[in-house]
Design a protein around this motif. Structure first.
Motif, PDB file in Angstrom:
ATOM      1  N   ARG A  45       0.910  -1.219  -0.144  1.00 21.26           N
ATOM      2  CA  ARG A  45       0.011   0.016   0.068  1.00 21.26           C
ATOM      3  C   ARG A  45       0.806   1.217   0.007  1.00 21.26           C
ATOM      4  N   GLY A  46       2.270   0.977   0.020  1.00 23.98           N
ATOM      5  CA  GLY A  46       2.948   2.291   0.113  1.00 23.98           C
ATOM      6  C   GLY A  46       3.306   2.788   1.310  1.00 23.98           C
ATOM      7  N   PHE A  47       3.277   1.925   2.261  1.00 22.77           N
ATOM      8  CA  PHE A  47       3.308   2.626   3.720  1.00 22.77           C
ATOM      9  C   PHE A  47       4.933   2.244   4.190  1.00 22.77           C
ATOM     10  N   THR A  48       5.532   3.214   4.825  1.00 24.96           N
ATOM     11  CA  THR A  48       6.969   2.672   5.416  1.00 24.96           C
ATOM     12  C   THR A  48       6.764   1.723   6.593  1.00 24.96           C
ATOM     13  N   VAL A  49       7.308   0.615   6.653  1.00 23.72           N
ATOM     14  CA  VAL A  49       7.256  -0.353   7.838  1.00 23.72           C
ATOM     15  C   VAL A  49       8.670  -0.699   8.326  1.00 23.72           C
ATOM     16  N   LEU A  50       9.060  -0.150   9.687  1.00 25.26           N
ATOM     17  CA  LEU A  50      10.224  -0.422  10.351  1.00 25.26           C
ATOM     18  C   LEU A  50      10.100  -1.663  11.086  1.00 25.26           C
ATOM     19  N   TRP A  51      11.124  -2.108  11.361  1.00 29.14           N
ATOM     20  CA  TRP A  51      11.386  -3.335  12.264  1.00 29.14           C
ATOM     21  C   TRP A  51      12.854  -3.238  12.782  1.00 29.14           C
ATOM     22  N   CYS A  52      13.057  -3.911  13.865  1.00 32.61           N
ATOM     23  CA  CYS A  52      14.336  -3.946  14.585  1.00 32.61           C
ATOM     24  C   CYS A  52      15.265  -5.392  14.348  1.00 32.61           C
ATOM     25  N   PRO A  53      16.360  -5.484  13.607  1.00 31.46           N
ATOM     26  CA  PRO A  53      17.026  -6.441  13.276  1.00 31.46           C
ATOM     27  C   PRO A  53      17.698  -7.135  14.703  1.00 31.46           C
ATOM     28  N   GLU A  54      18.040  -6.256  15.720  1.00 31.63           N
ATOM     29  CA  GLU A  54      18.872  -6.603  16.678  1.00 31.63           C
ATOM     30  C   GLU A  54      18.460  -7.816  17.579  1.00 31.63           C
ATOM     31  N   GLY A  55      19.302  -9.011  17.577  1.00 35.17           N
ATOM     32  CA  GLY A  55      18.827 -10.229  18.164  1.00 35.17           C
ATOM     33  C   GLY A  55      18.109 -11.147  17.398  1.00 35.17           C
ATOM     34  N   ARG A  56      17.628 -10.797  16.236  1.00 34.18           N
ATOM     35  CA  ARG A  56      17.032 -11.763  15.193  1.00 34.18           C
ATOM     36  C   ARG A  56      17.757 -12.568  14.547  1.00 34.18           C
ATOM     37  N   SER A  57      16.977 -13.933  14.205  1.00 33.68           N
ATOM     38  CA  SER A  57      17.625 -14.889  13.685  1.00 33.68           C
ATOM     39  C   SER A  57      17.915 -14.583  12.000  1.00 33.68           C
ATOM     40  N   GLU A  58      18.660 -15.092  11.332  1.00 32.26           N
ATOM     41  CA  GLU A  58      18.887 -14.893  10.138  1.00 32.26           C
ATOM     42  C   GLU A  58      17.576 -15.123   9.160  1.00 32.26           C
ATOM     43  N   ALA A  59      16.864 -16.218   9.494  1.00 35.75           N
ATOM     44  CA  ALA A  59      15.495 -16.482   8.859  1.00 35.75           C
ATOM     45  C   ALA A  59      14.485 -15.121   8.952  1.00 35.75           C
ATOM     46  N   THR A  60      14.653 -14.601  10.175  1.00 40.05           N
ATOM     47  CA  THR A  60      13.690 -13.306  10.247  1.00 40.05           C
ATOM     48  C   THR A  60      14.275 -12.100   9.373  1.00 40.05           C
ATOM     49  N   ARG A  61      15.521 -12.026   9.452  1.00 40.69           N
ATOM     50  CA  ARG A  61      16.130 -11.096   8.542  1.00 40.69           C
ATOM     51  C   ARG A  61      15.775 -11.306   7.208  1.00 40.69           C
ATOM     52  N   ARG A  62      15.844 -12.444   6.918  1.00 45.27           N
ATOM     53  CA  ARG A  62      15.423 -12.797   5.236  1.00 45.27           C
ATOM     54  C   ARG A  62      14.106 -12.469   4.969  1.00 45.27           C
ATOM     55  N   ARG A  63      13.255 -12.920   5.916  1.00 47.64           N
ATOM     56  CA  ARG A  63      11.700 -12.459   5.725  1.00 47.64           C
ATOM     57  C   ARG A  63      11.344 -11.001   5.728  1.00 47.64           C
ATOM     58  N   ALA A  64      12.082 -10.321   6.576  1.00 45.24           N
ATOM     59  CA  ALA A  64      11.851  -8.933   6.677  1.00 45.24           C
ATOM     60  C   ALA A  64      12.397  -8.099   5.213  1.00 45.24           C
ATOM     61  N   GLU A  65      13.704  -8.703   4.778  1.00 45.77           N
ATOM     62  CA  GLU A  65      14.187  -8.137   3.490  1.00 45.77           C
ATOM     63  C   GLU A  65      13.177  -8.549   2.463  1.00 45.77           C
TER      64      GLU A  65
END
Length: 279
Positions: A24-44
């Motif tokens: 929808r065009g919204f900016t969505v922030l998240w915090c990579p601190e302490g997150r797993s590689e799988a979570t980082r990949r999903r977020a990316e």
């Protein structure tokens, strides 16, 4: 201006929800601190923007907490320590008991907290989960508006904190217990070589029992007969090495309805009789 959303933390559901907001065009922030590689990949893959926890909280107009329920209070407490921006909304979107939601919201004052609950599979491949919301009308409506035109169907169900969570928990209890009892029924039928007949019998139904509220008084009226039958079913499960506690508990619940419920009752009366028999 379009609201800025922070997502804590993007698991399979959270990342998919975040991707819908990004579409929808919204900016969505998240915090990579302490997150797993799988979570980082999903977020990316979802197009989320990584930043520090402090910046993610303080910049957000709406903070959406989608994490393991056991971590919900810790996430909320950390957010409360930093403090939300003026006018921002914190959405507690994890399935918690109503008293947990109320206590969590009290600990976040003066921040505005909305109770949320997601029912269904992640919004990918054409799936459309529902996001139920309850709490202050204006804030809940603001959150619901985020998902307009997405595959997430957002519904405001009331102004009381806990109402959204109740919907999720009670439906989850019905759905998951039904799945478990189905597994037990199949296992017992398999042990006695009658699975084809069981499946044929079940195939005759096209409607969920949950839709048949008018059958509640009939269940109460039959409780005196059904309780011993379920007790025997529990004994059968024991005999084939399957766990019987769920069915045994159902038999004990039926025993709360006394024989006088064999008269014609309304749904509310049948439920009150069940409550009144509480030990």
């Amino acid at each position: 201006m379009a609201p800025l959303v922070t997502l804590l933390h993007p698991g399979s559901m959270g990342a998919a929800v975040g991707a819908q907001l990004r579409a929808r065009g919204f900016t969505v922030l998240w915090c990579p601190e302490g997150r797993s590689e799988a979570t980082r990949r999903r977020a990316e893959e979802a197009g989320l923007e990584g930043t520090s926890f402090e910046e993610a909280v303080r910049r957000a107009d709406i903070v959406l907490s989608l994490c393991a329920p056991s971590a919900a209070e810790d996430v909320a407490a950390r957010v409360a320590t930093l403090g939300l921006a003026e006018g921002a909304v914190f959405v507690e979107a994890n399935p918690l008991a109503p008293e947990r939601v109320v206590a969590l919201a009290a600990g976040m004052r003066p921040a505005r907290v909305i109770d949320g609950a997601v029912v269904g599979s992640p919004p990918t491949g054409g799936k459309s989960p529902r996001l139920y919301l309850s709490g202050e009308s204006a804030a809940a409506g603001r959150v619901a508006d985020l998902f307009e035109g997405t595959d997430v169907v957002a519904r405001v169900v009331g102004q009381e904190l806990g109402q959204a969570s109740v919907l999720k928990l009670i439906y989850s209890a019905y759905q998951k217990t039904s799945r478990l009892v189905a597994a037990l029924a199949y296992g017992a039928a398999d042990a006695y070589g009658v699975t084809d007949e069981l499946l044929d019998m079940a195939g005759g139904r096209t409607r969920s029992y949950l839709m048949e509220t008018d059958y509640i008084p009939k269940t109460a009226a039959r409780a005196w007969r059904w309780a011993p039958e379920l007790a025997d079913a529990a004994a059968l499960l024991d005999s084939v090495g399957l766990p019987a506690d769920t069915v045994r508990a159902a038999a004990e619940t039926l025993q709360r309805w006394s024989p006088d419920t064999d008269r014609g009752l309304e749904v509310a009366e049948a439920l009150q009789a069940l409550r009144d028999a509480r030990p």
